[in-house]
Motif scaffolding. Structure first.
Motif, PDB file in Angstrom:
ATOM      1  N   HIS A   1     -12.934  -3.557  24.361  1.00  0.00           N
ATOM      2  CA  HIS A   1     -14.047  -4.208  25.034  1.00  0.00           C
ATOM      3  C   HIS A   1     -14.315  -5.592  24.452  1.00  0.00           C
ATOM      4  O   HIS A   1     -14.507  -6.570  25.168  1.00  0.00           O
ATOM      5  CB  HIS A   1     -15.299  -3.320  24.947  1.00  0.00           C
ATOM      6  CG  HIS A   1     -16.527  -4.012  25.401  1.00  0.00           C
ATOM      7  ND1 HIS A   1     -17.442  -4.579  24.536  1.00  0.00           N
ATOM      8  CD2 HIS A   1     -16.978  -4.292  26.645  1.00  0.00           C
ATOM      9  CE1 HIS A   1     -18.396  -5.156  25.233  1.00  0.00           C
ATOM     10  NE2 HIS A   1     -18.153  -4.989  26.502  1.00  0.00           N
TER      11      HIS A   1
ATOM     12  N   ARG B   1     -14.001  -8.953  26.607  1.00  0.00           N
ATOM     13  CA  ARG B   1     -15.237  -9.696  26.853  1.00  0.00           C
ATOM     14  C   ARG B   1     -15.074 -11.148  26.379  1.00  0.00           C
ATOM     15  O   ARG B   1     -15.547 -12.090  27.008  1.00  0.00           O
ATOM     16  CB  ARG B   1     -16.410  -9.001  26.158  1.00  0.00           C
ATOM     17  CG  ARG B   1     -17.738  -9.662  26.465  1.00  0.00           C
ATOM     18  CD  ARG B   1     -18.906  -8.772  26.071  1.00  0.00           C
ATOM     19  NE  ARG B   1     -20.110  -9.577  26.008  1.00  0.00           N
ATOM     20  CZ  ARG B   1     -21.249  -9.275  26.617  1.00  0.00           C
ATOM     21  NH1 ARG B   1     -21.384  -8.177  27.293  1.00  0.00           N
ATOM     22  NH2 ARG B   1     -22.288 -10.076  26.497  1.00  0.00           N
TER      23      ARG B   1
ATOM     24  N   ALA C   1     -21.214  -7.272  39.872  1.00  0.00           N
ATOM     25  CA  ALA C   1     -22.321  -7.382  38.921  1.00  0.00           C
ATOM     26  C   ALA C   1     -23.096  -8.676  39.133  1.00  0.00           C
ATOM     27  O   ALA C   1     -24.309  -8.735  38.927  1.00  0.00           O
ATOM     28  CB  ALA C   1     -21.791  -7.322  37.491  1.00  0.00           C
TER      29      ALA C   1
ATOM     30  N   THR D   1     -27.163  -7.661  41.644  1.00  0.00           N
ATOM     31  CA  THR D   1     -28.280  -7.567  40.713  1.00  0.00           C
ATOM     32  C   THR D   1     -29.305  -8.693  40.897  1.00  0.00           C
ATOM     33  O   THR D   1     -30.478  -8.439  41.144  1.00  0.00           O
ATOM     34  CB  THR D   1     -27.705  -7.630  39.292  1.00  0.00           C
ATOM     35  OG1 THR D   1     -26.788  -8.741  39.255  1.00  0.00           O
ATOM     36  CG2 THR D   1     -26.968  -6.367  38.947  1.00  0.00           C
TER      37      THR D   1
ATOM     38  N   ARG E   1     -23.610   6.844  28.692  1.00  0.00           N
ATOM     39  CA  ARG E   1     -22.884   6.820  27.428  1.00  0.00           C
ATOM     40  C   ARG E   1     -22.482   8.260  27.135  1.00  0.00           C
ATOM     41  O   ARG E   1     -23.280   9.170  27.372  1.00  0.00           O
ATOM     42  CB  ARG E   1     -23.765   6.316  26.272  1.00  0.00           C
ATOM     43  CG  ARG E   1     -24.305   4.890  26.420  1.00  0.00           C
ATOM     44  CD  ARG E   1     -23.197   3.853  26.346  1.00  0.00           C
ATOM     45  NE  ARG E   1     -23.733   2.496  26.271  1.00  0.00           N
ATOM     46  CZ  ARG E   1     -23.959   1.724  27.332  1.00  0.00           C
ATOM     47  NH1 ARG E   1     -23.709   2.168  28.551  1.00  0.00           N
ATOM     48  NH2 ARG E   1     -24.441   0.504  27.184  1.00  0.00           N
TER      49      ARG E   1
ATOM     50  N   TYR F   1     -32.772   2.397  32.934  1.00  0.00           N
ATOM     51  CA  TYR F   1     -33.365   1.112  32.541  1.00  0.00           C
ATOM     52  C   TYR F   1     -34.764   0.889  33.123  1.00  0.00           C
ATOM     53  O   TYR F   1     -35.661   0.438  32.406  1.00  0.00           O
ATOM     54  CB  TYR F   1     -32.424  -0.041  32.932  1.00  0.00           C
ATOM     55  CG  TYR F   1     -31.097   0.043  32.204  1.00  0.00           C
ATOM     56  CD1 TYR F   1     -30.958  -0.439  30.899  1.00  0.00           C
ATOM     57  CD2 TYR F   1     -29.998   0.653  32.789  1.00  0.00           C
ATOM     58  CE1 TYR F   1     -29.757  -0.327  30.222  1.00  0.00           C
ATOM     59  CE2 TYR F   1     -28.793   0.774  32.117  1.00  0.00           C
ATOM     60  CZ  TYR F   1     -28.672   0.286  30.831  1.00  0.00           C
ATOM     61  OH  TYR F   1     -27.499   0.407  30.149  1.00  0.00           O
TER      62      TYR F   1
ATOM     63  N   GLY G   1     -33.905  -4.783  30.873  1.00  0.00           N
ATOM     64  CA  GLY G   1     -33.319  -4.888  32.213  1.00  0.00           C
ATOM     65  C   GLY G   1     -31.866  -5.344  32.175  1.00  0.00           C
ATOM     66  O   GLY G   1     -31.074  -5.006  33.058  1.00  0.00           O
TER      67      GLY G   1
ATOM     68  N   GLY H   1     -29.926  -4.568  29.670  1.00  0.00           N
ATOM     69  CA  GLY H   1     -29.288  -3.706  28.689  1.00  0.00           C
ATOM     70  C   GLY H   1     -29.502  -4.247  27.288  1.00  0.00           C
ATOM     71  O   GLY H   1     -30.306  -5.176  27.070  1.00  0.00           O
ATOM     72  N   ILE H   2     -28.766  -3.685  26.332  1.00  0.00           N
ATOM     73  CA  ILE H   2     -28.900  -4.117  24.947  1.00  0.00           C
ATOM     74  C   ILE H   2     -27.665  -3.660  24.177  1.00  0.00           C
ATOM     75  O   ILE H   2     -27.059  -2.654  24.533  1.00  0.00           O
ATOM     76  CB  ILE H   2     -30.204  -3.560  24.324  1.00  0.00           C
ATOM     77  CG1 ILE H   2     -30.504  -4.215  22.981  1.00  0.00           C
ATOM     78  CG2 ILE H   2     -30.179  -2.028  24.196  1.00  0.00           C
ATOM     79  CD1 ILE H   2     -31.970  -4.201  22.604  1.00  0.00           C
TER      80      ILE H   2
ATOM     81  N   HIS I   1     -22.810  -4.045  25.227  1.00  0.00           N
ATOM     82  CA  HIS I   1     -22.545  -4.330  26.642  1.00  0.00           C
ATOM     83  C   HIS I   1     -23.644  -5.171  27.283  1.00  0.00           C
ATOM     84  O   HIS I   1     -23.698  -5.258  28.516  1.00  0.00           O
ATOM     85  CB  HIS I   1     -22.364  -3.024  27.423  1.00  0.00           C
ATOM     86  CG  HIS I   1     -21.116  -2.293  27.060  1.00  0.00           C
ATOM     87  ND1 HIS I   1     -19.914  -2.517  27.699  1.00  0.00           N
ATOM     88  CD2 HIS I   1     -20.869  -1.374  26.096  1.00  0.00           C
ATOM     89  CE1 HIS I   1     -18.985  -1.746  27.149  1.00  0.00           C
ATOM     90  NE2 HIS I   1     -19.545  -1.041  26.177  1.00  0.00           N
TER      91      HIS I   1
ATOM     92  N   CYS J   1     -25.765  -7.578  29.211  1.00  0.00           N
ATOM     93  CA  CYS J   1     -25.288  -8.263  30.410  1.00  0.00           C
ATOM     94  C   CYS J   1     -24.653  -9.629  30.103  1.00  0.00           C
ATOM     95  O   CYS J   1     -25.298 -10.524  29.566  1.00  0.00           O
ATOM     96  CB  CYS J   1     -26.460  -8.452  31.364  1.00  0.00           C
ATOM     97  SG  CYS J   1     -26.008  -9.393  32.824  1.00  0.00           S
TER      98      CYS J   1
END
Ligand code: HEM
Length: 419
Positions: free
Chosen positions: A100, A104, A256, A260, A308, A331, A358, A360-361, A364, A366
């Motif tokens: 990842h 990323r 994505a 959103t 998860r 969320y 909103g 995430g944290i 991952h 956003c």
């Protein structure tokens, strides 16, 4: 598994519940209070632990080695095999470290605050062009906010960054609707039985993959200053990015990046219509635009859930989570957690602090958060100054989905100052 039967009957995953009544905030509130980690069966499928408090969502998201993304992206109601999607796409949201992190890194330079700020002029230009069309001569008009502003703006900005020619933007629009509306019959190419349509999903994936494979090949020969060129020539472990991962990357960005922000903008405007004093507050103090944008993301929480999977047994709030069990992180529930937000059910453009999740944290978080913030900032800075009248002119129509809080149509009657 011991639990209160009435809690077990709460519906937090049925897409019809979302299409009919919007987010099930009352059910989440009960879960936060009575059973913050709660097991739900999925008839004919694999159950999940619902995570509804902000503190638990953060705790889980920040341990990417212990609670992994790979095996299960999200809970889909139809009970399809949880591995169903991974053979079709392999993208950041179903990868884990170290892969990842490396993947990323290939696109992240495009999404830093500084890179995104360089796009402000372009975002303002597209927004003003669309608003000019909407405003006419400043008379009272009717339109559909999703069709007239929210969708074309988010689509245009992202397509431009990717390097998709303008003539193909309608294709992007169709694909993103078909993926995000996977459980909504309106967006399926084949009749659906009511569940999520994996055949239709595979078809849209193939269309999108075919299209981007051609563009990537072109850009490899003739690179430009766009994301397609960057990803098409990027390397992973010293070799070119493999085709499945490359094409899945485009797939992820298209979906994505569109669904959103589009829904945050529509839901944000609805919140302003329902709370006119908040719109007035923003109009009289434009410096409130940044907290207003954060509040719009908290309030609308366009991403409903991601999963998860536990790689080891763990105990949480007295519940025994077994290796292989999935947590479903809600969320919008975390964003209404009374332990984190005073008066969580009140929309306040000047809410500070606003520790919403909103976007995430953790690992991952956003990738497009800075872009989404910029777009919402520009939209609401313009609207708050120029809207002279606004009301709903018909029903706010939600997508049939318990994964993304889609808005299909938002008919409005309004008067907008021409510039
Ligand atoms: C208001 C708009 C948006 C919201 C609410 C949102 C929300 C989210 C959430 C909740 C996640 C998962 C975070 C986690 O698991 O901790 C995510 C991931 C992601 N988002 Fe967004 N997003 C928005 C806009 C965008 C935009 C404009 C893009 C641009 C292309 C984007 C691209 C991504 C990507 C690539 C990921 C995967 C990141 C990773 O797995 O490392 N998002 N987003």
């Amino acid at each position: 598994m011991q639990s209160d039967p009435s809690l077990d009957e709460l519906d937090v995953i049925g897409p019809d519940t979302y299409a009919r009544g919007g987010y099930p905030h009352a059910a989440w509130k009960r879960l936060r209070e009575e059973s913050p980690i709660h097991w739900f069966d999925v008839p004919g499928g694999v159950g999940f632990w619902a995570v509804t408090r902000r503190s638990d969502l953060v705790w889980i998201s920040k341990q990417p080695e212990r609670f992994i993304n790979g095996p299960r992206l999200a809970v889909f109601e139809e009970g399809a095999p949880v591995e169903g999607e991974r053979k079709f796409v392999r993208q950041l949201l179903n990868m884990d470290p170290p892969d990842h992190t490396e993947y990323r890194g290939t696109a992240s330079a495009w999404f830093t605050p500084r890179s995104i700020q360089r796009r402000r002029v372009e975002v303002e230009r597209i927004t003003r062009d669309l608003l000019r069309e909407m405003a006419g001569d400043g008379e009272v008009r009717e339109g559909d906010f999703v069709r007239d502003l929210a969708a074309p703006l988010t689509l245009g900005v992202l397509a431009d960054m990717l390097g998709v020619p303008r003539a193909d933007w309608p294709k992007m629009f169709e694909w993103t609707n078909r993926v995000a509306g996977g459980s909504d019959p309106e967006f399926q190419t084949e009749p659906t039985t009511g569940g999520r349509n994996l055949a239709s999903f595979e078809q849209v994936r193939n269309d999108l993959f075919g299209y981007f494979a051609e563009l990537a090949a072109e850009r490899r020969k003739d690179p430009r200053d766009d994301i397609i060129s960057v990803l098409a020539s990027s390397t992973i472990g010293g070799a070119p990015m493999p085709p499945l991962e490359l094409l899945s990357y485009f797939f992820l960005l298209v979906v994505a990046g569109n669904e959103t922000t589009r829904n945050a903008a529509s839901g944000g405007l609805l919140a302003m219509i329902e709370n006119p004093s908040e719109l007035a507050k923003l109009r009289s103090d434009p410096r409130l635009i940044s907290p207003a944008v954060e509040e719009i993301v908290r309030w609308t929480s366009p991403v409903i859930q991601f999963c998860r999977t536990a790689v080891e047994d763990v105990e949480l709030h007295g519940k025994r989570i077994r290796k292989g069990d999935a947590f479903c992180l809600f969320y919008p529930s975390a964003n209404r957690d009374e332990d984190a937000f005073p008066d969580p059910d009140v929309f306040r453009v000047d809410r500070r602090p606003n520790p919403h999740v909103g976007f995430g944290i953790g690992e991952h978080f956003c990738l497009g958060a800075n872009l989404a913030r910029l777009e919402l900032n520009v939209i609401f800075a313009e609207l708050s100054q120029r809207l002279e009248e606004i009301e709903l002119a018909g029903p706010f129509e939600r997508m049939r989905s318990s994964f993304l809080g889609g808005v299909k149509r938002m008919p409005i009657r309004y008067r907008l100052r021409p510039s």
